[in-house]
Enzyme design. Structure first.
Site, mmCIF file in Angstrom:
data_model
loop_
_atom_site.group_PDB
_atom_site.id
_atom_site.type_symbol
_atom_site.label_atom_id
_atom_site.label_comp_id
_atom_site.label_asym_id
_atom_site.label_seq_id
_atom_site.Cartn_x
_atom_site.Cartn_y
_atom_site.Cartn_z
ATOM 1 N N TYR A 136 0.875 -1.178 0.000
ATOM 2 C CA TYR A 136 0.000 0.000 0.000
ATOM 3 C C TYR A 136 0.906 1.220 0.000
ATOM 4 O O TYR A 136 1.497 1.573 1.017
ATOM 5 C CB TYR A 136 -0.903 -0.046 1.237
ATOM 6 C CG TYR A 136 -1.964 1.040 1.328
ATOM 7 C CD1 TYR A 136 -2.098 2.039 0.372
ATOM 8 C CD2 TYR A 136 -2.857 1.049 2.395
ATOM 9 C CE1 TYR A 136 -3.071 3.009 0.463
ATOM 10 C CE2 TYR A 136 -3.843 2.023 2.507
ATOM 11 C CZ TYR A 136 -3.940 2.999 1.549
ATOM 12 O OH TYR A 136 -4.902 3.976 1.657
ATOM 13 N N LYS A 164 -0.919 -1.099 -4.294
ATOM 14 C CA LYS A 164 -2.047 -0.175 -4.271
ATOM 15 C C LYS A 164 -1.450 1.206 -4.469
ATOM 16 O O LYS A 164 -0.828 1.771 -3.574
ATOM 17 C CB LYS A 164 -2.818 -0.263 -2.954
ATOM 18 C CG LYS A 164 -3.987 0.722 -2.878
ATOM 19 C CD LYS A 164 -4.691 0.652 -1.526
ATOM 20 C CE LYS A 164 -5.795 1.698 -1.428
ATOM 21 N NZ LYS A 164 -6.447 1.700 -0.094
ATOM 22 N N VAL A 206 -8.658 -0.467 -6.006
ATOM 23 C CA VAL A 206 -9.045 -0.620 -4.600
ATOM 24 C C VAL A 206 -9.941 0.567 -4.290
ATOM 25 O O VAL A 206 -9.479 1.693 -4.161
ATOM 26 C CB VAL A 206 -7.826 -0.656 -3.669
ATOM 27 C CG1 VAL A 206 -8.279 -0.757 -2.211
ATOM 28 C CG2 VAL A 206 -6.923 -1.838 -4.013
#
Length: 304
Positions: A136, A164, A206
């Site tokens: 992330y 992400k 996402v």
């Protein structure tokens, strides 16, 4: 279950009762709405999931319950947001034991680790588990950027498979592709840059507002993937004022209000968060009301 890092992965909200307990009934209602809309995975315990306010036993319950609800239809991914490497390794172990299929991982929390420390943190967790990992990368909110050079070092860990992408720099999709080809799957992590990222070669999204509008979110993804960009763009243009609720300090409260409006959530948040009040609340409700009033008719996107 294998994680195919492609498509729509809702970062779902955690549902609470008015007594500040997990509301598993409404949680199940929302997850089933996501599955019906055609999402490709479920992510638990992210920012929208109010992870920092969840007790460890609640995280365990959420993973187990989600695995039960999805019943093998899509992978369940647990977010790891820990202060120590030891804590992150333990969290990964528990996620696997509870049935998670993969992990999303933030850099170390609170302590601003340097590049070397961040790389070693990811490597240590990756080497401790066989679960696939999505990095992330959100330096805007979490103050640590995982750079291209750092990804080059992480490429040696086979189970670090995706990113992400939340840097807010749309060209990072191209930079990652130019340097690494298809070594890492790329999922957009910013609702207001999602279609742009997909068009530039991202593999998935996402998503946040998907919590309230799952069908519209999946339709945008499926249409662009089928090359029907103009149709995807029209839905995205309708969606944008709502998507902007996700890039706001009160994104959790905003999106939970939208979930109430679409009948698949409650407004309850966990303190220190509080429900919106006054002009801010009126503004958000106005945006949601306008969105519902002008909600587009969707094509048969599941059969493209």
């Amino acid at each position: 279950m294998k994680v195919n890092w492609e498509g729509i992965f809702p970062a779902v909200t955690t549902k609470f009762t008015a007594d500040d307990e997990l509301d598993l009934q409404m949680f199940e209602t929302n997850i089933k709405a996501q599955l019906e809309a055609g999402v490709d995975g479920i992510i638990l315990g992210g920012t929208l999931g109010e992870a920092s306010s969840l007790m460890d036993d609640e995280k365990d319950t959420l993973v187990k319950k989600t695995v039960e609800i999805v019943d093998g239809k899509v992978p369940v991914v647990m977010n790891i947001a820990e202060q120590t490497t030891k804590g992150a390794i333990l969290a990964a172990e528990k996620a696997k034991a509870n049935g998670a299929s993969g992990l999303m991982m933030l850099p170390p929390m609170r302590y601003k680790a340097d590049d070397r420390e961040t790389v070693e943190y990811y490597k240590a967790v990756a080497n401790s588990t066989d679960l696939p990992i999505m990095v992330y990368n959100n330096p805007v909110d979490y103050k640590i950027e995982v750079t291209l050079d750092m990804f080059a070092e992480l490429a040696g860990c086979e189970n670090i498979q995706a990113v992400k992408e939340s840097t807010r720099d749309i060209s990072n999709v191209t930079r990652m592709r130019n340097r690494f080809g298809d070594r890492f799957s790329i999922l957009s992590g910013v609702d207001t840059l999602a279609l742009e990222s997909l068009v530039m070669g991202a593999d998935g999204w996402v998503a946040g507002l998907v919590c309230a509008f799952p069908k519209e979110t999946v339709a945008i993804y499926r249409l662009q993937k089928a090359g029907r960009i103009e149709e995807a763009r029209e839905i995205y243009r309708w969606f944008l004022p709502l998507l902007e609720l996700d890039i706001n300090a009160h994104l959790v409260q905003n999106i939970k209000l939208a979930e109430v409006a679409t009948g698949i959530g409650t407004e309850n948040v966990r303190a220190p968060r509080l429900p919106l009040v006054g002009e801010e609340r009126a503004h958000v409700l106005g945006l949601i009301e306008e969105g519902l009033k002008t909600r587009p008719t969707l094509p048969d996107y599941l059969n493209l």
